[in-house]
Design a protein around this motif. Structure first.
Motif, PDB file in Angstrom:
ATOM      1  N   UNK A  39     -65.065 -19.493 -27.302  1.00 17.45           N
ATOM      2  CA  UNK A  39     -66.520 -19.367 -27.424  1.00 17.45           C
ATOM      3  C   UNK A  39     -67.054 -18.342 -26.427  1.00 17.45           C
ATOM      4  N   UNK A  40     -66.537 -18.368 -25.187  1.00 18.90           N
ATOM      5  CA  UNK A  40     -66.955 -17.384 -24.182  1.00 18.90           C
ATOM      6  C   UNK A  40     -66.561 -15.984 -24.623  1.00 18.90           C
ATOM      7  N   UNK A  41     -65.316 -15.850 -25.121  1.00 18.31           N
ATOM      8  CA  UNK A  41     -64.842 -14.543 -25.582  1.00 18.31           C
ATOM      9  C   UNK A  41     -65.702 -14.045 -26.742  1.00 18.31           C
ATOM     10  N   UNK A  42     -66.076 -14.967 -27.652  1.00 20.60           N
ATOM     11  CA  UNK A  42     -66.898 -14.590 -28.788  1.00 20.60           C
ATOM     12  C   UNK A  42     -68.265 -14.086 -28.365  1.00 20.60           C
ATOM     13  N   UNK A  43     -68.887 -14.778 -27.398  1.00 15.25           N
ATOM     14  CA  UNK A  43     -70.205 -14.359 -26.907  1.00 15.25           C
ATOM     15  C   UNK A  43     -70.109 -13.004 -26.208  1.00 15.25           C
ATOM     16  N   UNK A  44     -69.087 -12.843 -25.392  1.00 23.31           N
ATOM     17  CA  UNK A  44     -68.885 -11.571 -24.691  1.00 23.31           C
ATOM     18  C   UNK A  44     -68.649 -10.445 -25.683  1.00 23.31           C
ATOM     19  N   UNK A  45     -67.851 -10.736 -26.697  1.00 23.22           N
ATOM     20  CA  UNK A  45     -67.518  -9.736 -27.707  1.00 23.22           C
ATOM     21  C   UNK A  45     -68.768  -9.254 -28.435  1.00 23.22           C
ATOM     22  N   UNK A  46     -69.624 -10.171 -28.838  1.00 20.70           N
ATOM     23  CA  UNK A  46     -70.851  -9.798 -29.541  1.00 20.70           C
ATOM     24  C   UNK A  46     -71.771  -8.975 -28.646  1.00 20.70           C
ATOM     25  N   UNK A  47     -71.816  -9.325 -27.357  1.00 19.47           N
ATOM     26  CA  UNK A  47     -72.643  -8.562 -26.422  1.00 19.47           C
ATOM     27  C   UNK A  47     -72.104  -7.140 -26.271  1.00 19.47           C
ATOM     28  N   UNK A  48     -70.776  -7.013 -26.196  1.00 25.56           N
ATOM     29  CA  UNK A  48     -70.159  -5.690 -26.078  1.00 25.56           C
ATOM     30  C   UNK A  48     -70.430  -4.853 -27.331  1.00 25.56           C
ATOM     31  N   UNK A  49     -70.303  -5.481 -28.495  1.00 28.21           N
ATOM     32  CA  UNK A  49     -70.559  -4.769 -29.757  1.00 28.21           C
ATOM     33  C   UNK A  49     -71.977  -4.213 -29.772  1.00 28.21           C
ATOM     34  N   UNK A  50     -72.933  -5.018 -29.299  1.00 28.06           N
ATOM     35  CA  UNK A  50     -74.323  -4.591 -29.275  1.00 28.06           C
ATOM     36  C   UNK A  50     -74.503  -3.385 -28.352  1.00 28.06           C
ATOM     37  N   UNK A  51     -73.860  -3.416 -27.191  1.00 32.95           N
ATOM     38  CA  UNK A  51     -73.984  -2.317 -26.229  1.00 32.95           C
ATOM     39  C   UNK A  51     -73.317  -1.044 -26.719  1.00 32.95           C
ATOM     40  N   UNK A  52     -72.222  -1.183 -27.474  1.00 36.68           N
ATOM     41  CA  UNK A  52     -71.446  -0.029 -27.921  1.00 36.68           C
ATOM     42  C   UNK A  52     -71.828   0.454 -29.307  1.00 36.68           C
ATOM     43  N   UNK A  53     -72.730  -0.269 -29.972  1.00 38.44           N
ATOM     44  CA  UNK A  53     -73.139   0.121 -31.313  1.00 38.44           C
ATOM     45  C   UNK A  53     -72.080  -0.164 -32.364  1.00 38.44           C
ATOM     46  N   UNK A  54     -71.290  -1.210 -32.152  1.00 35.96           N
ATOM     47  CA  UNK A  54     -70.238  -1.599 -33.091  1.00 35.96           C
ATOM     48  C   UNK A  54     -70.681  -2.797 -33.920  1.00 35.96           C
ATOM     49  N   UNK A  55     -70.102  -2.943 -35.093  1.00 37.31           N
ATOM     50  CA  UNK A  55     -70.400  -4.088 -35.958  1.00 37.31           C
ATOM     51  C   UNK A  55     -69.158  -4.948 -36.117  1.00 37.31           C
ATOM     52  N   UNK A  56     -69.280  -6.275 -35.967  1.00 41.88           N
ATOM     53  CA  UNK A  56     -68.127  -7.159 -36.170  1.00 41.88           C
ATOM     54  C   UNK A  56     -67.487  -6.914 -37.532  1.00 41.88           C
ATOM     55  N   UNK A  57     -66.170  -6.962 -37.566  1.00 38.77           N
ATOM     56  CA  UNK A  57     -65.423  -6.678 -38.786  1.00 38.77           C
ATOM     57  C   UNK A  57     -64.323  -7.720 -38.935  1.00 38.77           C
ATOM     58  N   UNK A  58     -63.412  -7.510 -39.864  1.00 36.14           N
ATOM     59  CA  UNK A  58     -62.269  -8.417 -40.003  1.00 36.14           C
ATOM     60  C   UNK A  58     -61.019  -7.598 -40.299  1.00 36.14           C
ATOM     61  N   UNK A  59     -59.894  -8.268 -40.150  1.00 38.20           N
ATOM     62  CA  UNK A  59     -58.602  -7.588 -40.227  1.00 38.20           C
ATOM     63  C   UNK A  59     -58.364  -6.914 -41.567  1.00 38.20           C
ATOM     64  N   UNK A  60     -58.879  -7.485 -42.631  1.00 32.01           N
ATOM     65  CA  UNK A  60     -58.606  -6.963 -43.962  1.00 32.01           C
ATOM     66  C   UNK A  60     -59.192  -5.592 -44.232  1.00 32.01           C
ATOM     67  N   UNK A  61     -60.211  -5.199 -43.452  1.00 37.28           N
ATOM     68  CA  UNK A  61     -60.851  -3.905 -43.692  1.00 37.28           C
ATOM     69  C   UNK A  61     -60.644  -2.930 -42.534  1.00 37.28           C
ATOM     70  N   UNK A  62     -59.700  -3.241 -41.640  1.00 36.77           N
ATOM     71  CA  UNK A  62     -59.414  -2.340 -40.530  1.00 36.77           C
ATOM     72  C   UNK A  62     -58.872  -1.009 -41.050  1.00 36.77           C
TER      73      UNK A  62
END
Length: 219
Positions: A39-62
């Motif tokens: 849960x901590x990693x997930x929250x941190x990850x979303x915050x990083x995505x917001x700062x870097x202008x990235x959108x969450x994705x999934x393995x199937x579309x990498x």
């Protein structure tokens, strides 16, 4: 007159029950810790995505082949992926909070350039056992040159051309413990230990990947 005594559980059976109860509590605590960590990693990850202008994705579309195909084997593993564009280049971020080979997890960035590297070059943090086995088996791994000498093994063709002194200096100056990096085809990937908390470090890794791929495509 005969007196009948009601006996409780035998001592060995009582010990078994106590051990089982302790083990169950330990397992529950571990699972709770994993859940909190994810849960901590997930929250941190979303915050990083917001700062870097990235959108969450999934393995199937990498787009980066390594992220799409690598199994990330590890009990209780969780894979966090995001993608976006940086300086016109497609970039992807991958965070694994836990891996069997690296309990603290790893952070990985990949870039996909429009140009194709004509070589495949990699650099892996030196492991004495693996290096010794590789040497005995006649594999092509060799110690990194220059600033990386003794700390990393390199492999592939045109290592000296791709791992320029500038690239090696960037690797040595990286604000984290790089586990491996390589370039092949359209892709360049950087992997380091731990769940990254700083957007600036991830941006540094993206720039390093671009420098690596640029060196691989230079003539």
């Amino acid at each position: 007159m005969t007196t009948t005594h009601m006996n409780g559980p035998s001592s060995p059976l009582l010990v078994v029950w106590i051990v089982a109860a302790v083990a169950l509590v330990a397992i529950l605590l571990i699972l709770m810790n994993w859940k909190q960590r994810d849960e901590r990693a997930g929250r941190t990850f979303l915050a990083l995505c917001s700062q870097l202008g990235l959108s969450p994705s999934d393995k199937g579309v990498c787009s980066v082949k390594y992220f799409r195909e690598y199994p990330f084997i590890g009990f209780g593993r969780k894979l966090l992926l995001a993608a976006g564009t940086l300086n016109g280049i497609h970039v992807e971020l991958c965070v694994v909070p836990y891996m069997r080979s690296c309990p603290k997890g790893q952070t990985m960035v990949g870039i996909q350039c429009p140009t194709v590297a004509g070589v495949e070059v990699g650099l892996t943090r030196r492991d004495v056992i693996i290096s010794t086995i590789g040497s005995v088996m006649g594999l092509s791994n060799r110690s990194g040159d220059g600033p990386l000498s003794g700390k990393y093994d390199t492999w592939g063709t045109d290592v000296a051309r791709v791992l320029t002194s500038e690239v090696q200096t960037s690797v040595r100056s990286f604000p984290g413990s790089i586990d491996k990096l390589w370039v092949s085809g359209h892709d360049a990937v950087i992997v380091w230990d731990g769940v990254e908390l700083e957007a600036a470090v991830i941006a540094y890794a993206f720039r390093l990947g671009m420098s690596l791929h640029e060196a691989a495509t230079a003539r």
